[in-house]
Design a protein around this motif. Sequence first.
Motif, PDB file in Angstrom:
ATOM      1  N   MET A 134      -7.583  -3.874   3.492  1.00  0.00           N
ATOM      2  CA  MET A 134      -6.717  -3.729   4.490  1.00  0.00           C
ATOM      3  C   MET A 134      -5.433  -2.837   3.645  1.00  0.00           C
ATOM      4  N   ILE A 135      -5.025  -1.735   4.583  1.00  0.00           N
ATOM      5  CA  ILE A 135      -4.205  -0.600   4.221  1.00  0.00           C
ATOM      6  C   ILE A 135      -2.954  -1.202   4.244  1.00  0.00           C
ATOM      7  N   TYR A 136      -2.066  -1.135   2.968  1.00  0.00           N
ATOM      8  CA  TYR A 136      -0.823  -1.685   2.940  1.00  0.00           C
ATOM      9  C   TYR A 136       0.116  -0.242   3.036  1.00  0.00           C
ATOM     10  N   PRO A 137       1.332  -0.395   3.287  1.00  0.00           N
ATOM     11  CA  PRO A 137       2.311   0.890   3.505  1.00  0.00           C
ATOM     12  C   PRO A 137       2.180   1.549   2.019  1.00  0.00           C
ATOM     13  N   ASP A 138       2.083   2.977   1.906  1.00  0.00           N
ATOM     14  CA  ASP A 138       1.919   3.616   0.718  1.00  0.00           C
ATOM     15  C   ASP A 138       3.058   3.652  -0.213  1.00  0.00           C
ATOM     16  N   PHE A 139       4.327   3.367   0.122  1.00  0.00           N
ATOM     17  CA  PHE A 139       5.291   3.189  -0.471  1.00  0.00           C
ATOM     18  C   PHE A 139       5.636   1.876  -1.381  1.00  0.00           C
ATOM     19  N   LEU A 140       4.770   0.958  -0.960  1.00  0.00           N
ATOM     20  CA  LEU A 140       4.827  -0.288  -1.229  1.00  0.00           C
ATOM     21  C   LEU A 140       3.911  -0.751  -2.572  1.00  0.00           C
ATOM     22  N   SER A 141       4.427  -1.146  -3.559  1.00  0.00           N
ATOM     23  CA  SER A 141       3.586  -1.820  -4.883  1.00  0.00           C
ATOM     24  C   SER A 141       3.402  -3.113  -4.381  1.00  0.00           C
ATOM     25  N   VAL A 142       1.879  -3.561  -4.489  1.00  0.00           N
ATOM     26  CA  VAL A 142       1.480  -4.848  -3.981  1.00  0.00           C
ATOM     27  C   VAL A 142       0.817  -5.440  -5.331  1.00  0.00           C
ATOM     28  N   LEU A 143       1.199  -6.607  -5.619  1.00  0.00           N
ATOM     29  CA  LEU A 143       0.691  -7.373  -6.586  1.00  0.00           C
ATOM     30  C   LEU A 143       0.250  -8.774  -6.065  1.00  0.00           C
ATOM     31  N   LYS A 144      -1.224  -8.919  -6.330  1.00  0.00           N
ATOM     32  CA  LYS A 144      -2.068 -10.071  -5.694  1.00  0.00           C
ATOM     33  C   LYS A 144      -2.318 -11.135  -6.894  1.00  0.00           C
ATOM     34  N   LEU A 145      -1.923 -12.269  -6.710  1.00  0.00           N
ATOM     35  CA  LEU A 145      -2.015 -13.243  -7.746  1.00  0.00           C
ATOM     36  C   LEU A 145      -2.908 -14.410  -7.261  1.00  0.00           C
ATOM     37  N   ASP A 146      -3.756 -14.897  -8.033  1.00  0.00           N
ATOM     38  CA  ASP A 146      -4.469 -16.069  -7.861  1.00  0.00           C
ATOM     39  C   ASP A 146      -3.600 -17.380  -7.642  1.00  0.00           C
TER      40      ASP A 146
END
Length: 250
Positions: free
Chosen positions: A1-13
């Motif tokens: 999925m496409i997140y806003p390009d200005f946003l850092s995204v960190l996905k954790l388990d």
Amino acid sequence: MIYPDFLSVLKLDVCDSTNNYIKDHHEDFRHRFPLLVTSRRQTRGRGRENRQWFSPDQLGLYSSFGYFLKNRGNLNLLSLTAGIAIADTLAKIVGESFKIKWPNDVLAQGKKTAGILTETVISDDRIFCISGMGINVNHRQGDFPEELRSQAVSLRMIAGREFDIDTVNATLAHIFFKWLGRLEMGQNRTIIRRVNRLSHFVRGETVRIREGRGTVKGVFERIAPDGGIVLTDHQGNRITCYSGEIQLSY
Ligand code: BTN
């Protein structure tokens, strides 16, 4: 999925709480703001008033946005802005209507679908904010602990199908920052108009607000421009409350 390009995204388990995770690492993360931390599960998901947030693996969405707010006058509207973003996101994805229960909950069919935990730290000229959001997505009724079953509902229970949590997350990120941008631009009236339109309580209903040890009872009027809730008591006095748990009063 496409997140806003200005946003850092960190996905954790896994983490204890996505709000805690941002707080604990905020010195390392601050140059990456705005930031979204999301986790498949939380071991100590937190709700308001020291409650727990039920956070089993991959059934719910557990996300926190970390960002700097420019205008401290907007702090009172942060949770309501998050509430609009969640209600709009879920309406778009599920095709049903979702309501905001002042100040921090999103409901469908009169039951809780989502909760918001907003935390802020004001230091020097910067306001560091965390907007934590928990959404019940793919739970069946039996997945909730017994004490929550009569009060909680998931998107799956509403729509009769499962949802992709990443899609909900990315849509939420776009819609949350759109509304946050409006808040930062001073469009408070637009926000309050939307909150009143989405309000679970309607004008004329008698409600009770529990705050600390006290309780206020009155007729619901509206959400005020500063984010407070306006009631009229039995003597005709207007009262504005800024926090508390609200319930219908019979
Ligand atoms: C409430 O309804 O009391 C607020 C619940 C907020 C839950 C979310 S889940 C993601 C973020 N991390 C937490 O520990 N809490 C919030």
